[in-house]
Design an enzyme around this catalytic site. Structure first.
Site, PDB file in Angstrom:
ATOM      1  N   SER A   1       0.860  -1.188   0.000  1.00  0.00           N
ATOM      2  CA  SER A   1       0.000   0.000   0.000  1.00  0.00           C
ATOM      3  C   SER A   1       0.892   1.233   0.000  1.00  0.00           C
ATOM      4  O   SER A   1       2.036   1.190   0.486  1.00  0.00           O
ATOM      5  CB  SER A   1      -0.852  -0.004   1.270  1.00  0.00           C
ATOM      6  OG  SER A   1      -1.432   1.266   1.476  1.00  0.00           O
TER       7      SER A   1
ATOM      8  N   TYR B   1      -1.788   0.442  10.283  1.00  0.00           N
ATOM      9  CA  TYR B   1      -1.850  -0.310   9.014  1.00  0.00           C
ATOM     10  C   TYR B   1      -0.578  -0.074   8.192  1.00  0.00           C
ATOM     11  O   TYR B   1       0.005  -1.021   7.652  1.00  0.00           O
ATOM     12  CB  TYR B   1      -3.090   0.148   8.260  1.00  0.00           C
ATOM     13  CG  TYR B   1      -3.219  -0.328   6.838  1.00  0.00           C
ATOM     14  CD1 TYR B   1      -3.798  -1.566   6.544  1.00  0.00           C
ATOM     15  CD2 TYR B   1      -2.811   0.467   5.764  1.00  0.00           C
ATOM     16  CE1 TYR B   1      -3.949  -1.984   5.217  1.00  0.00           C
ATOM     17  CE2 TYR B   1      -2.958   0.053   4.452  1.00  0.00           C
ATOM     18  CZ  TYR B   1      -3.523  -1.169   4.182  1.00  0.00           C
ATOM     19  OH  TYR B   1      -3.676  -1.579   2.878  1.00  0.00           O
TER      20      TYR B   1
HETATM   21  N1  LIG Z   1      -8.706  -0.839  -1.212  1.00  0.00           N
HETATM   22  C1  LIG Z   1      -7.657  -0.028  -1.258  1.00  0.00           C
HETATM   23  O1  LIG Z   1      -7.794   1.203  -1.488  1.00  0.00           O
HETATM   24  C2  LIG Z   1      -6.273  -0.560  -1.057  1.00  0.00           C
HETATM   25  C3  LIG Z   1      -5.192   0.320  -1.198  1.00  0.00           C
HETATM   26  C4  LIG Z   1      -3.892  -0.165  -1.009  1.00  0.00           C
HETATM   27  C5  LIG Z   1      -3.694  -1.494  -0.693  1.00  0.00           C
HETATM   28  N2  LIG Z   1      -4.762  -2.342  -0.557  1.00  0.00           N
HETATM   29  C6  LIG Z   1      -4.492  -3.730  -0.244  1.00  0.00           C
HETATM   30  O2  LIG Z   1      -5.136  -4.562  -1.206  1.00  0.00           O
HETATM   31  C7  LIG Z   1      -5.445  -5.830  -0.612  1.00  0.00           C
HETATM   32  C8  LIG Z   1      -6.897  -6.162  -0.866  1.00  0.00           C
HETATM   33  O3  LIG Z   1      -7.699  -5.185  -0.211  1.00  0.00           O
HETATM   34  P1  LIG Z   1      -9.211  -4.917  -0.654  1.00  0.00           P
HETATM   35  O4  LIG Z   1      -9.399  -3.466  -0.572  1.00  0.00           O
HETATM   36  O5  LIG Z   1      -9.495  -5.665  -1.892  1.00  0.00           O
HETATM   37  O6  LIG Z   1      -9.981  -5.565   0.590  1.00  0.00           O
HETATM   38  P2  LIG Z   1     -11.491  -6.085   0.711  1.00  0.00           P
HETATM   39  O7  LIG Z   1     -12.323  -5.672  -0.464  1.00  0.00           O
HETATM   40  O8  LIG Z   1     -11.941  -5.707   2.073  1.00  0.00           O
HETATM   41  O9  LIG Z   1     -11.302  -7.674   0.596  1.00  0.00           O
HETATM   42  C9  LIG Z   1     -10.491  -8.332   1.514  1.00  0.00           C
HETATM   43  C10 LIG Z   1     -10.559  -9.822   1.265  1.00  0.00           C
HETATM   44  O10 LIG Z   1      -9.709 -10.482   2.214  1.00  0.00           O
HETATM   45  C11 LIG Z   1     -10.495 -11.323   3.072  1.00  0.00           C
HETATM   46  N3  LIG Z   1      -9.880 -11.281   4.385  1.00  0.00           N
HETATM   47  C12 LIG Z   1      -9.732 -10.204   5.196  1.00  0.00           C
HETATM   48  N4  LIG Z   1      -9.113 -10.557   6.317  1.00  0.00           N
HETATM   49  C13 LIG Z   1      -8.857 -11.884   6.227  1.00  0.00           C
HETATM   50  C14 LIG Z   1      -8.233 -12.820   7.072  1.00  0.00           C
HETATM   51  N5  LIG Z   1      -7.759 -12.461   8.284  1.00  0.00           N
HETATM   52  N6  LIG Z   1      -8.117 -14.103   6.660  1.00  0.00           N
HETATM   53  C15 LIG Z   1      -8.598 -14.487   5.450  1.00  0.00           C
HETATM   54  N7  LIG Z   1      -9.201 -13.633   4.603  1.00  0.00           N
HETATM   55  C16 LIG Z   1      -9.330 -12.351   4.988  1.00  0.00           C
HETATM   56  C17 LIG Z   1     -11.909 -10.749   2.975  1.00  0.00           C
HETATM   57  O11 LIG Z   1     -12.928 -11.673   3.312  1.00  0.00           O
HETATM   58  P3  LIG Z   1     -13.443 -11.851   4.853  1.00  0.00           P
HETATM   59  O12 LIG Z   1     -13.598 -10.478   5.402  1.00  0.00           O
HETATM   60  O13 LIG Z   1     -14.717 -12.617   4.702  1.00  0.00           O
HETATM   61  O14 LIG Z   1     -12.364 -12.634   5.526  1.00  0.00           O
HETATM   62  C18 LIG Z   1     -11.949 -10.399   1.490  1.00  0.00           C
HETATM   63  O15 LIG Z   1     -12.095 -11.563   0.706  1.00  0.00           O
HETATM   64  C19 LIG Z   1      -5.080  -5.713   0.863  1.00  0.00           C
HETATM   65  O16 LIG Z   1      -3.797  -6.274   1.078  1.00  0.00           O
HETATM   66  C20 LIG Z   1      -5.042  -4.214   1.088  1.00  0.00           C
HETATM   67  O17 LIG Z   1      -4.212  -3.885   2.168  1.00  0.00           O
HETATM   68  C21 LIG Z   1      -6.039  -1.907  -0.740  1.00  0.00           C
END
Ligand SMILES: NC(=O)c1ccc[n+]([C@@H]2O[C@H](COP(=O)([O-])OP(=O)(O)OC[C@H]3O[C@@H](n4cnc5c(N)ncnc54)[C@H](OP(=O)(O)O)[C@@H]3O)[C@@H](O)[C@H]2O)c1
Length: 236
Positions: free
Chosen positions: A135, A148
């Site tokens: 991130s 985070y």
């Molecule tokens: N969205 C952004 O703006 C952004 C920016 C920079 C980086 N990122 C990174 O991108 C990645 C994906 O993020 P996202 O925004 O796509 O998140 P998201 O839409 O909230 O999806 C997260 C996924 O991970 C699962 N998950 C969360 N905690 C878990 C755990 N402890 N064990 C197993 N599964 C788990 C969730 O399902 P459950 O909740 O059902 O477990 C879901 O399938 C992350 O590494 C995040 O830090 C995101």
């Protein structure tokens, strides 16, 4: 048929990448904690997807993931994508609850390295790729993002040191950090509670950048989706 293990494959970036790889004919292992969302994702992704319910912070669940991957004999791609934001609204470091800080480091740092340790022989066997999702909060000092952001900074360092340790002996293996930029997902909404985030791009928009890393296999390192996408546009 190549095999990928993607943590957090039921929503957001993980599901978007899983969808693209399924379309390319990959076999997939995905996980998440929430059962209905994971079942729905698996049904959409098709019969070559194995979906395992669990929390990546749980060592027994990580073993189950690795044993499932071992059933394929080799692993082409491990994506450490599942991640925890921590408390919402985001607390300042001066008041950050230390139990929450410990918990997000377990999910975002310890769990990814744990899975890498368990699957490394399978990744080596395939000359595979480790993709740790980072991130911009790993490198930018945004107020409120210290908890985070510190996990993602630690994950970046794990990516870099792993590459230095593994690269010389395993030149076919790739170790990447990938910064996707802001995405319109549930996690992002939790970071900005009550705010309209509809101007953020959908997760699928950065998947071409991830596919570019898989297809071109550039040197180990940390890559930003914005840079990879800009380079693709200027090359076309
Ligand atoms: N969205 C952004 O703006 C952004 C920016 C920079 C980086 N990122 C990174 O991108 C990645 C994906 O993020 P996202 O925004 O796509 O998140 P998201 O839409 O909230 O999806 C997260 C996924 O991970 C699962 N998950 C969360 N905690 C878990 C755990 N402890 N064990 C197993 N599964 C788990 C969730 O399902 P459950 O909740 O059902 O477990 C879901 O399938 C992350 O590494 C995040 O830090 C995101």
């Amino acid at each position: 048929m190549p095999v990928a293990l993607i943590t957090g494959g039921s929503a957001g970036l993980g599901l978007a990448l899983a969808t693209a790889l399924a379309e390319r004919g990959w076999s997939l292992i995905i996980d998440a904690r929430g059962t209905p969302e994971l079942r729905s994702a698996a049904a959409t992704l098709g019969p070559e997807t194995i979906a395992l319910i669990g929390d990546v912070a749980d060592p027994a669940h990580r073993r189950e993931l690795a044993e499932t991957a071992a059933g394929f004999g080799a692993l082409d791609l491990l994506v450490n994508n599942a991640s925890s934001l921590g408390p919402s609204p985001l607390p300042a470091l001066a008041n950050y609850p230390l139990a929450d800080l410990t918990a997000i480091h377990q999910v975002n740092v310890v769990a990814p390295l744990g899975l890498i340790q368990l699957t490394l022989p399978l990744l080596r066997a395939a000359d595979g790729t480790i993709m740790n999702i980072s991130s911009d909060a790993a490198v930018e000092p945004y107020p409120g993002w210290g908890g985070y952001g510190s996990t993602k900074a630690a994950l970046d360092q794990i990516t870099a040191v792993l590459a230095a340790e593994l690269g010389p002996a395993h030149p076919g293996l790739r170790v990447y950090g990938f910064d996707p930029g802001d995405l319109r997902t549930a996690m992002h909404q939790r970071a900005f509670p009550g705010e309209d985030i509809s101007d953020r791009p959908e997760p699928a928009t950065v998947v071409p950048a991830l596919l570019r890393l898989l297809d071109d296999r550039p040197p180990n390192g940390r890559y930003r989706a914005a840079d990879l996408l800009a380079h693709s546009q200027s090359a076309s």
